[in-house]
Design a protein around this motif. Structure first.
Motif, PDB file in Angstrom:
ATOM      1  N   ILE A   1      -1.822   1.389  10.774  1.00  0.00           N
ATOM      2  CA  ILE A   1      -1.471   0.028  11.175  1.00  0.00           C
ATOM      3  C   ILE A   1      -1.932  -0.220  12.602  1.00  0.00           C
ATOM      4  O   ILE A   1      -1.636   0.559  13.512  1.00  0.00           O
ATOM      5  CB  ILE A   1       0.044  -0.215  11.044  1.00  0.00           C
ATOM      6  CG1 ILE A   1       0.464  -0.094   9.579  1.00  0.00           C
ATOM      7  CG2 ILE A   1       0.425  -1.586  11.601  1.00  0.00           C
ATOM      8  CD1 ILE A   1       1.928  -0.293   9.324  1.00  0.00           C
ATOM      9  N   VAL A   2      -2.661  -1.302  12.790  1.00  0.00           N
ATOM     10  CA  VAL A   2      -3.129  -1.712  14.115  1.00  0.00           C
ATOM     11  C   VAL A   2      -2.282  -2.908  14.546  1.00  0.00           C
ATOM     12  O   VAL A   2      -2.404  -4.001  13.977  1.00  0.00           O
ATOM     13  CB  VAL A   2      -4.618  -2.085  14.098  1.00  0.00           C
ATOM     14  CG1 VAL A   2      -5.082  -2.461  15.505  1.00  0.00           C
ATOM     15  CG2 VAL A   2      -5.451  -0.945  13.537  1.00  0.00           C
TER      16      VAL A   2
ATOM     17  N   ILE B   1       0.828  -1.205   0.000  1.00  0.00           N
ATOM     18  CA  ILE B   1       0.000   0.000   0.000  1.00  0.00           C
ATOM     19  C   ILE B   1       0.862   1.254   0.000  1.00  0.00           C
ATOM     20  O   ILE B   1       0.456   2.303  -0.526  1.00  0.00           O
ATOM     21  CB  ILE B   1      -0.945  -0.009   1.215  1.00  0.00           C
ATOM     22  CG1 ILE B   1      -1.911  -1.191   1.089  1.00  0.00           C
ATOM     23  CG2 ILE B   1      -1.742   1.286   1.315  1.00  0.00           C
ATOM     24  CD1 ILE B   1      -2.771  -1.158  -0.152  1.00  0.00           C
ATOM     25  N   ALA B   2       2.075   1.168   0.544  1.00  0.00           N
ATOM     26  CA  ALA B   2       2.960   2.338   0.586  1.00  0.00           C
ATOM     27  C   ALA B   2       3.411   2.775  -0.803  1.00  0.00           C
ATOM     28  O   ALA B   2       3.950   3.880  -0.960  1.00  0.00           O
ATOM     29  CB  ALA B   2       4.175   2.043   1.469  1.00  0.00           C
TER      30      ALA B   2
ATOM     31  N   ASN C   1       8.751   5.029   8.203  1.00  0.00           N
ATOM     32  CA  ASN C   1       7.826   5.578   7.216  1.00  0.00           C
ATOM     33  C   ASN C   1       6.790   6.526   7.809  1.00  0.00           C
ATOM     34  O   ASN C   1       5.949   7.052   7.086  1.00  0.00           O
ATOM     35  CB  ASN C   1       7.123   4.434   6.483  1.00  0.00           C
ATOM     36  CG  ASN C   1       8.054   3.691   5.548  1.00  0.00           C
ATOM     37  OD1 ASN C   1       8.222   4.069   4.399  1.00  0.00           O
ATOM     38  ND2 ASN C   1       8.687   2.631   6.051  1.00  0.00           N
ATOM     39  N   ASP C   2       6.863   6.746   9.096  1.00  0.00           N
ATOM     40  CA  ASP C   2       6.021   7.747   9.754  1.00  0.00           C
ATOM     41  C   ASP C   2       4.540   7.548   9.421  1.00  0.00           C
ATOM     42  O   ASP C   2       3.848   8.470   9.004  1.00  0.00           O
ATOM     43  CB  ASP C   2       6.477   9.156   9.351  1.00  0.00           C
ATOM     44  CG  ASP C   2       5.861  10.236  10.235  1.00  0.00           C
ATOM     45  OD1 ASP C   2       5.560   9.917  11.398  1.00  0.00           O
ATOM     46  OD2 ASP C   2       5.665  11.360   9.751  1.00  0.00           O
TER      47      ASP C   2
ATOM     48  N   LEU D   1       8.442  -4.996  11.494  1.00  0.00           N
ATOM     49  CA  LEU D   1       7.282  -4.127  11.298  1.00  0.00           C
ATOM     50  C   LEU D   1       7.440  -2.829  12.088  1.00  0.00           C
ATOM     51  O   LEU D   1       7.150  -1.742  11.581  1.00  0.00           O
ATOM     52  CB  LEU D   1       5.997  -4.848  11.714  1.00  0.00           C
ATOM     53  CG  LEU D   1       4.700  -4.045  11.609  1.00  0.00           C
ATOM     54  CD1 LEU D   1       4.478  -3.569  10.176  1.00  0.00           C
ATOM     55  CD2 LEU D   1       3.510  -4.866  12.088  1.00  0.00           C
ATOM     56  N   ALA D   2       7.922  -2.939  13.327  1.00  0.00           N
ATOM     57  CA  ALA D   2       8.123  -1.737  14.145  1.00  0.00           C
ATOM     58  C   ALA D   2       9.128  -0.792  13.500  1.00  0.00           C
ATOM     59  O   ALA D   2       8.924   0.436  13.476  1.00  0.00           O
ATOM     60  CB  ALA D   2       8.581  -2.144  15.547  1.00  0.00           C
ATOM     61  N   ASP D   3      10.211  -1.347  12.962  1.00  0.00           N
ATOM     62  CA  ASP D   3      11.218  -0.502  12.295  1.00  0.00           C
ATOM     63  C   ASP D   3      10.622   0.177  11.063  1.00  0.00           C
ATOM     64  O   ASP D   3      10.896   1.352  10.795  1.00  0.00           O
ATOM     65  CB  ASP D   3      12.427  -1.351  11.891  1.00  0.00           C
ATOM     66  CG  ASP D   3      13.230  -1.818  13.094  1.00  0.00           C
ATOM     67  OD1 ASP D   3      13.035  -1.257  14.205  1.00  0.00           O
ATOM     68  OD2 ASP D   3      14.050  -2.751  12.928  1.00  0.00           O
ATOM     69  N   TRP D   4       9.800  -0.572  10.307  1.00  0.00           N
ATOM     70  CA  TRP D   4       9.200  -0.001   9.086  1.00  0.00           C
ATOM     71  C   TRP D   4       8.229   1.120   9.455  1.00  0.00           C
ATOM     72  O   TRP D   4       8.200   2.166   8.796  1.00  0.00           O
ATOM     73  CB  TRP D   4       8.470  -1.090   8.305  1.00  0.00           C
ATOM     74  CG  TRP D   4       8.021  -0.636   6.953  1.00  0.00           C
ATOM     75  CD1 TRP D   4       8.721  -0.680   5.789  1.00  0.00           C
ATOM     76  CD2 TRP D   4       6.758  -0.024   6.645  1.00  0.00           C
ATOM     77  NE1 TRP D   4       7.986  -0.145   4.758  1.00  0.00           N
ATOM     78  CE2 TRP D   4       6.775   0.266   5.257  1.00  0.00           C
ATOM     79  CE3 TRP D   4       5.643   0.297   7.391  1.00  0.00           C
ATOM     80  CZ2 TRP D   4       5.706   0.874   4.617  1.00  0.00           C
ATOM     81  CZ3 TRP D   4       4.571   0.899   6.749  1.00  0.00           C
ATOM     82  CH2 TRP D   4       4.605   1.185   5.375  1.00  0.00           C
ATOM     83  N   ILE D   5       7.446   0.919  10.513  1.00  0.00           N
ATOM     84  CA  ILE D   5       6.510   1.956  10.961  1.00  0.00           C
ATOM     85  C   ILE D   5       7.255   3.231  11.323  1.00  0.00           C
ATOM     86  O   ILE D   5       6.879   4.343  10.924  1.00  0.00           O
ATOM     87  CB  ILE D   5       5.679   1.450  12.166  1.00  0.00           C
ATOM     88  CG1 ILE D   5       4.718   0.338  11.712  1.00  0.00           C
ATOM     89  CG2 ILE D   5       4.896   2.596  12.803  1.00  0.00           C
ATOM     90  CD1 ILE D   5       4.022  -0.377  12.865  1.00  0.00           C
TER      91      ILE D   5
END
Length: 487
Positions: A47-48, A38-39, A63-64, A56-60
Motif C-alpha cells: 500500500i502506497v 485483494i486480502a 494485517n501486517d 486505512l492506517a488501522d487496517w494496515i
C-alpha cells in the motif's frame, strides 16, 4: 464497425497472485476497499499512502501488509503483477495508470474506466472456489445484488468439499476410465454423500464416503433424456433440463433449438444436430432413433433436446418406443410449448371463464384431407385452437373452418419467434388469416391461435394481419392519384 452488444468487452480470467505483489495507491476508503478485496487472496499487498486515513492506517497495522508512507513514485510498482489507483485525484490516478501500462502491469483506476485494463468483480469466496461477477464497470450495485443471491445459494462448506475433491483427483484419474464413469464419480462426489457429510461439518465422514464411491466404480449405463428446450428463450428452460445439459456427454438437438440453449450444456459435450426444418431434414426419424439407441448402448449420458415440449409434435413417442425396445433407460423432461409462449407474448387467456374451457393443439395439416378432423368440430363449439407451423397452410385452415361454420369474424393472434426478443405479433380475424401465406418476411417459426378467447388479448404491441396488403389512394399533383401499400 457496429459492435455486437452481446459480446463482452472485458473477458473474465483468474490471475495467479500467490505471494506476488499487488500495489494499492491511495489514502482513503477506496484504497481500503481494494486492499480488503485483494486480502481475500494470498497476494503480497503493498500500500502506497503518504497520509493514510484512520481506517486505512488501522487496517494496515492489523494485517501486517507492506506500507510505503511517502508520496507516490513509479518505483512503488516494481515487481507488481497488478496495480490499483485509488487516490481520488484524477491527474494522479492517470499518472499511476500510465506508469503501470508502461511497465506492462494491468491497472485499475477507481471510477475511471478509461484508465482501467481490468475491472474488479463482486466476489463470492469459497476458496478454492470463487465466483466473480462483473459488469464492466457499468453497474457495481447490480453486481453486488447478484453476488448476494449467489452467496445464499452456495454452501459455506463448498470450499472444503472442493479441497477434499482435489485430494482425490490423482487417484480418480488413475482408477477410473476417462469419460462417463469418471464424470459420474465426480457428480456423485459433489452432489451425494460426501457433499452431505461436509455440509454438516463431518469432514472425516465425507472422506470415507468419497473413498467408498471410488471403490464402488462400475461401468456406466447409458441414459437418454428427452428434454423440452422451450420456445426459444434460454431463461424458459427448466432447472431440471439445465442440470441434465450440464451432465450430458452428448447433446442431440433439433434445428429450431437456438444456439444459446445448446450452449447451456458442458463445453466438452459432443453436439449432434439432427436438423428437421421444413423442407430440410438432415436425418430421418428412423436414423435419429438408431442414433439414440447406439449412444445409449455406448454408455453415454444423452440429452435429446427438442424445441418446445417433447410430447407435443416432437415425435417423442417413436423415440421412446425405440429406446424401450432396445432396453435403454430414458426419461422425459417437459418444456414450455410454443402455444403457451405465444399466449404469454399476447397476454392472451387460452381459457376464459364463460367463453371457453377447452383447448386444441394441432399442426393444421389435417384440414388438407377430405375428412374434417374432430378438433375442427371443437373449434366450432368454442375451443381455443393453437396451430403449430401454420403459415404455409393458413388459407386451408381458415377456408375449411369457415366452410364448416366457424365465423369469419373469429379472433386470431399470430406470433413469429414466440418468447424471443425479436418476436413479431399480428392480430386479425379468421377471414384475415389467408394473408399469412403471402408474408415472405416471416422466416421464423409461426404460432397461430384462433378462438373467442383471443379477443381478450393485449394488442398494444401487435399489428393488424391485413396491414401489409391494404392499399391507400392519395391525391397527387395535377389531379393524379398514387396508390401505396399501408404498413
Amino acid at each position: 464497425m457496429t459492435q455486437d452488444p452481446s459480446k463482452l468487452n472485458a473477458f473474465p480470467v483468474f490471475v495467479r497472485v500467490e505471494e506476488r505483489v499487488v500495489v494499492v495507491v491511495g489514502n482513503g476508503d477506496e484504497a481500503l476497499a481494494k486492499a480488503r478485496l485483494i486480502a481475500q487472496s494470498s497476494a503480497a499487498i503493498r500500500i502506497v499512502a503518504d497520509r493514510p486515513e484512520h481506517a486505512l492506517a488501522d487496517w494496515i497495522a492489523a494485517n501486517d501488509v507492506a506500507h510505503i508512507r511517502a508520496p507516490y513514485d513509479a518505483s512503488a510498482l516494481d515487481s507488481a503483477v497488478l496495480a490499483f489507483a485509488a487516490t481520488g485525484d484524477e491527474a494522479l490516478d492517470r499518472r499511476i495508470s500510465d506508469d503501470a501500462r508502461a511497465l506492462s502491469i494491468p491497472v485499475n483506476a477507481v471510477d475511471r474506466p478509461e484508465c482501467c485494463d481490468f475491472f474488479t468483480p463482486a466476489l463470492v469466496n469459497r476458496a478454492p472456489v470463487a465466483v466473480a461477477i462483473g459488469t464492466e464497470g457499468a453497474g457495481p450495485v447490480l453486481a453486488q445484488l447478484i453476488r448476494a443471491r449467489i452467496d445464499q445459494m452456495l454452501s459455506p462448506s463448498l470450499g472444503q468439499l472442493a479441497t477434499l475433491g482435489n485430494s482425490f483427483r490423482d487417484l480418480a484419474e488413475k482408477l477410473l476410465p476417462r469419460g462417463s464413469v469418471r464424470r459420474r464419480f465426480w457428480n456423485d462426489f459433489f452432489s451425494g454423500a460426501p457433499a452431505r457429510a461436509m455440509e454438516v461439518g463431518h469432514a472425516d465422514e465425507a472422506r470415507e464416503a468419497a473413498a467408498e464411491l471410488l471403490l464402488r466404480r462400475t461401468a456406466a449405463r447409458g441414459h437418454v433424456a428427452l428434454v423440452g428446450a422451450g420456445p426459444g428463450a434460454e431463461d424458459l428452460l427448466t432447472l431440471r433440463a439445465q442440470r441434465l445439459l450440464m451432465q450430458a456427454d452428448v447433446i442431440v438437438h433439433d434445428a429450431l433449438v437456438p444456439e444459446a440453449v445448446v450452449a447451456m450444456g458442458r463445453r466438452d459435450a459432443e453436439r449432434l444436430p439432427v436438423g428437421k426444418r421444413k423442407g430440410c431434414h438432415s436425418k430421418s426419424q428412423q436414423e435419429i432413433n438408431a442414433l439414440l439407441v447406439e449412444l445409449g448402448r455406448q454408455g453415454r449420458q444423452v440429452v435429446r433436446l427438442k424445441s418446445g415440449d417433447p410430447l407435443i409434435f416432437g415425435r417423442a413417442g417413436e423415440e421412446m418406443q425405440a429406446l424401450r425396445d432396445a432396453g435403454i433407460s430414458y426419461e422425459v423432461v417437459p418444456g414450455v410449448t410454443a402455444a403457451f409462449a405465444a399466449a404469454a407474448d399476447f397476454e392472451l387467456p387460452l381459457t376464459l371463464r364463460g367463453v371457453t374451457s377447452s383447448m386444441v393443439f394441432t399442426t393444421g395439416h389435417d384440414l388438407k384431407g377430405g375428412t374434417l378432423p374432430d378438433w375442427a368440430k371443437l373449434a366450432i363449439s368454442g375451443a381455443t385452437v393453437a396451430v403449430y407451423m401454420g403459415r404455409s397452410v393458413a388459407a386451408d385452415v381458415a377456408g375449411r373452418l369457415i366452410e364448416v361454420g366457424l365465423s369469419p369474424d373469429t379472433a386470431v393472434a399470430v406470433v413469429e419467434n414466440a418468447s424471443l426478443s425479436g418476436r413479431r405479433l399480428f392480430h386479425g380475424t379468421l377471414a384475415d388469416l389467408p394473408s399469412l401465406e403471402g408474408r415472405g418476411d416471416l422466416s421464423g417459426p409461426v404460432m397461430t391461435i384462433i378462438g373467442d378467447a383471443v379477443a381478450g388479448a393485449n394488442f398494444a404491441n401487435s399489428e393488424p394481419l391485413t396491414a401489409s396488403r391494404r392499399t391507400v389512394t392519395t391525391p397527387g399533383p395535377q389531379g393524379t392519384a398514387t396508390e401505396r401499400t399501408a404498413a
